[in-house]
Design a protein around this motif. Structure first.
Motif, short mmCIF file in Angstrom:
data_model
loop_
_atom_site.label_atom_id
_atom_site.label_comp_id
_atom_site.label_asym_id
_atom_site.label_seq_id
_atom_site.Cartn_x
_atom_site.Cartn_y
_atom_site.Cartn_z
N ALA A 1 1.14 -2.04 -4.48
CA ALA A 1 2.02 -1.25 -4.53
C ALA A 1 3.64 -1.71 -4.91
O ALA A 1 4.53 -1.09 -5.14
CB ALA A 1 2.33 -0.46 -3.10
N THR B 1 0.94 -1.16 -0.02
CA THR B 1 0.00 0.00 -0.11
C THR B 1 1.04 1.44 0.02
O THR B 1 0.41 2.21 -0.34
CB THR B 1 -0.91 0.27 1.16
OG1 THR B 1 0.06 0.00 2.25
CG2 THR B 1 -1.85 -1.23 1.23
N ASP B 2 1.92 1.23 0.49
CA ASP B 2 2.98 2.49 0.60
C ASP B 2 3.73 2.67 -0.16
O ASP B 2 4.66 1.89 -0.36
CB ASP B 2 3.51 2.39 2.31
CG ASP B 2 2.45 2.50 3.39
OD1 ASP B 2 1.30 2.51 3.11
OD2 ASP B 2 2.86 2.59 4.46
N VAL C 1 -2.89 5.94 -8.30
CA VAL C 1 -3.18 6.09 -7.05
C VAL C 1 -4.34 7.32 -7.16
O VAL C 1 -4.14 8.16 -7.77
CB VAL C 1 -2.01 6.85 -6.25
CG1 VAL C 1 -2.59 7.18 -4.88
CG2 VAL C 1 -0.85 5.87 -6.42
N SER D 1 -6.82 5.62 4.01
CA SER D 1 -6.05 6.54 3.24
C SER D 1 -6.60 8.05 3.29
O SER D 1 -7.75 8.26 3.13
CB SER D 1 -6.15 5.97 1.72
OG SER D 1 -5.55 4.89 1.62
N VAL E 1 -2.08 3.70 -0.51
CA VAL E 1 -2.99 3.36 -1.69
C VAL E 1 -4.17 2.54 -1.44
O VAL E 1 -4.01 1.43 -0.88
CB VAL E 1 -2.21 3.09 -2.89
CG1 VAL E 1 -2.93 2.63 -4.10
CG2 VAL E 1 -0.77 3.65 -2.90
N ARG E 2 -5.30 3.10 -1.46
CA ARG E 2 -6.68 2.33 -1.26
C ARG E 2 -6.74 1.25 -0.08
O ARG E 2 -6.95 0.20 -0.39
CB ARG E 2 -6.81 1.69 -2.54
CG ARG E 2 -6.92 2.33 -3.97
CD ARG E 2 -7.39 1.18 -5.34
NE ARG E 2 -7.09 2.13 -6.46
CZ ARG E 2 -5.87 2.23 -6.91
NH1 ARG E 2 -4.92 1.62 -6.66
NH2 ARG E 2 -5.93 2.83 -8.11
N PHE E 3 -6.64 2.02 0.86
CA PHE E 3 -6.70 1.17 2.17
C PHE E 3 -7.93 1.84 3.11
O PHE E 3 -7.61 3.14 3.38
CB PHE E 3 -5.27 1.07 3.04
CG PHE E 3 -5.34 -0.05 3.90
CD1 PHE E 3 -5.07 -1.38 3.50
CD2 PHE E 3 -5.72 0.14 5.27
CE1 PHE E 3 -5.26 -2.32 4.67
CE2 PHE E 3 -5.63 -0.73 6.24
CZ PHE E 3 -5.49 -2.00 5.71
N GLU F 1 -5.67 10.41 -2.10
CA GLU F 1 -4.97 9.73 -1.27
C GLU F 1 -3.48 10.06 -1.37
O GLU F 1 -2.48 9.83 -0.56
CB GLU F 1 -4.97 8.35 -1.63
CG GLU F 1 -6.46 7.82 -1.29
CD GLU F 1 -6.66 6.17 -1.53
OE1 GLU F 1 -7.80 5.81 -1.44
OE2 GLU F 1 -5.77 5.70 -2.07
N GLY G 1 -8.83 -1.23 -0.68
CA GLY G 1 -7.97 -2.59 -1.53
C GLY G 1 -7.43 -3.50 -0.71
O GLY G 1 -6.34 -3.90 -1.27
N ASP H 1 -6.35 -4.77 -4.18
CA ASP H 1 -6.41 -3.60 -5.07
C ASP H 1 -5.48 -2.38 -5.03
O ASP H 1 -5.49 -1.46 -5.76
CB ASP H 1 -7.85 -3.26 -5.00
CG ASP H 1 -8.98 -4.29 -5.52
OD1 ASP H 1 -8.46 -4.83 -6.49
OD2 ASP H 1 -10.08 -4.26 -5.21
N SER H 2 -4.51 -2.57 -4.01
CA SER H 2 -3.38 -1.42 -3.84
C SER H 2 -2.41 -1.61 -4.52
O SER H 2 -1.83 -0.66 -5.36
CB SER H 2 -3.25 -1.55 -2.31
OG SER H 2 -4.18 -0.99 -1.44
#
Length: 338
Positions: free
Chosen positions: A111, A73-74, A118, A287, A99-101, A122, A104, A108-109
Motif C-alpha cells: 500500500a 495495507t490501508d 485491490v 479484509s 488490502v490482502r490481510f 475487500e 498478504g 503482498d498488500s
C-alpha cells in the motif's frame, strides 16, 4: 515498457532507515481486482512488524519475505482501472480498503505506493463525509474493533485458538478498554458506546481530553493508578495493548465476563481465567469490503470518527515510522500521496 510509479520500498530488513522512496513498477489489476490511485495510506503495527521481519514472533511463525518489499495495507483513493469481471466499481469512484490481510502479511498488500491493486471484495466506497486521510486511517483498526465487538464476518479457522471468536452483547454492559486512545482502542470505545455500553477508558493522562470528547463514562490514567486495583465486576475488557500483561485484567471481570486481547501472544492466564469463569477470546482481523461499507455509514454520519495523530508525505514514511516508535499514539498515523 512497464509503467512506473513512486513507492516506499525496502531492500533489507531493519529499522525506519531501510525505507526508501523510489521508482517501482505500477501494478495491473488481475481478474477480480481494482487498480486504485492512492491518495492516503494508514500506518499500522503490522507495517513495522514486517519491516523488521516479524522478529517478535517465534521463528516457526515468521513468514519468508522477498525483496524489494512494499509495506502497508490501508488505503483510500480513486479507482483508476477495473478488471473486466468487476461490476461493483467504476473508474472515478472514491474507495477505501484494507488490502490482502492477513493473506498478504509477508509483503503482498503493497500500500505504500501511488497505485495498488485491490481485490474488489475487500473494497468499499469511501464515506463521503470524510476525506481520504481520515478514510485511510480507518480500515485495519476499525475492522479489528468491528470483528472483535460487532460481527466476525467470516468462518475461517481461527489461527490463535481452537474455537471461533464470538462477540458478546454490549447493550447495558460495562466495558473497559485498555489503550483506549490508540488506533483500535478509540474505535472500540466508540463502537461500545454506539451499542449502548458503559465504557471505562484506560490510557495515559494526555489522552483524557480526547476520550472525554468520545463520551467515555470513566477515565483511568494508568500512570496514576493501576486499573486492576480499582475496577471490579466489568462485563468485558478489550485490551488493545495485549501481550504478557493482559492477564492482569482478569481480576477486573465478573464471573461470566470476557477478556478480548487484541494482541493475545504472551497471555498465560488460561487456567486462572477458567477458575474465574472468564472467557478469553481473540481473532485475526481479515479484509472485508462489506464490513467497511457498513462501518463506513457510521463514519459518514459522524456516529464514530477517526482521530489522526500525525500526517506525513509518502516520501517521509521513515519519519512516520520513527513517530510510531515513540509510542503514545493518539489515533492513527497517515501518509499522504501525491
Amino acid at each position: 515498457m512497464t509503467e512506473m510509479m513512486k513507492a516506499i520500498r525496502q531492500h533489507e530488513l531493519g529499522g525506519p532507515d531501510v525505507l526508501v522512496y523510489e521508482d517501482a513498477p505500477r501494478p495491473e489489476p488481475k481478474a477480480g481486482e481494482v487498480l486504485v490511485r492512492v491518495q492516503a495510506v494508514g500506518i499500522n503495527p503490522p507495517d513495522w512488524y514486517l519491516r523488521e521481519g516479524y522478529k517478535s514472533l517465534p521463528p516457526e511463525w515468521q513468514p519468508p519475505v522477498g525483496f524489494p518489499l512494499i509495506l502497508g495495507t490501508d488505503i483510500s483513493g480513486t479507482v483508476a482501472a477495473v478488471a473486466d469481471d468487476v461490476e461493483r466499481f467504476s473508474v472515478g469512484n472514491e474507495v477505501y480498503a484494507m488490502v490482502r490481510f492477513p493473506a498478504g502479511l509477508a509483503g503482498d498488500s503493497q500500500a505504500y505506493a501511488q497505485f495498488v491493486s485491490v481485490p474488489a471484495s475487500e473494497l468499499a466506497l469511501k464515506p463521503a463525509g470524510i476525506d481520504h486521510e481520515h478514510a485511510a486511517a480507518a480500515p485495519m483498526s476499525l475492522l479489528t474493533a468491528w470483528q472483535f465487538l460487532i460481527a466476525l464476518g467470516h468462518d475461517e479457522q481461527n489461527p490463535l485458538q481452537p474455537q471461533q471468536h464470538v462477540p458478546v452483547p454490549l447493550a447495558g454492559k460495562t466495558v473497559l478498554v485498555n489503550g483506549a486512545a490508540g488506533g483500535v482502542g478509540h474505535f472500540a470505545v466508540q463502537l461500545a458506546k454506539w451499542q449502548g455500553a458503559r465504557v471505562i477508558a484506560v490510557a495515559s493522562g494526555r489522552h483524557e481530553a480526547l476520550l472525554s470528547e468520545l463520551d467515555v463514562d470513566q477515565f483511568i490514567d494508568y500512570a496514576k493508578r493501576a486499573p486492576e486495583d480499582v475496577v471490579r465486576d466489568v462485563d468485558l475488557v478489550v485490551d488493545a495493548v495485549g501481550g504478557e500483561k493482559t492477564g492482569l485484567f482478569l481480576q477486573t471481570l465478573k464471573r461470566g465476563g470476557a477478556l478480548f486481547p487484541i494482541y493475545p501472544l504472551g497471555f498465560s492466564g488460561t487456567d486462572e481465567a477458567e477458575r474465574l469463569g472468564v472467557t478469553v477470546s481473540a481473532t485475526q482481523v481479515r479484509s472485508n469490503g462489506a464490513q467497511l461499507a457498513e462501518a463506513g455509514r457510521l463514519l459518514d454520519d459522524g456516529t464514530i470518527r477517526v482521530v489522526i495523530d500525525s500526517s506525513y508525505p509518502l516520501a517521509e514514511a521513515r519519519k512516520a515510522h520513527e513517530r510510531a516508535a515513540q509510542g503514545h499514539i493518539q489515533g492513527k498515523i497517515v501518509l499522504t500521496v501525491e
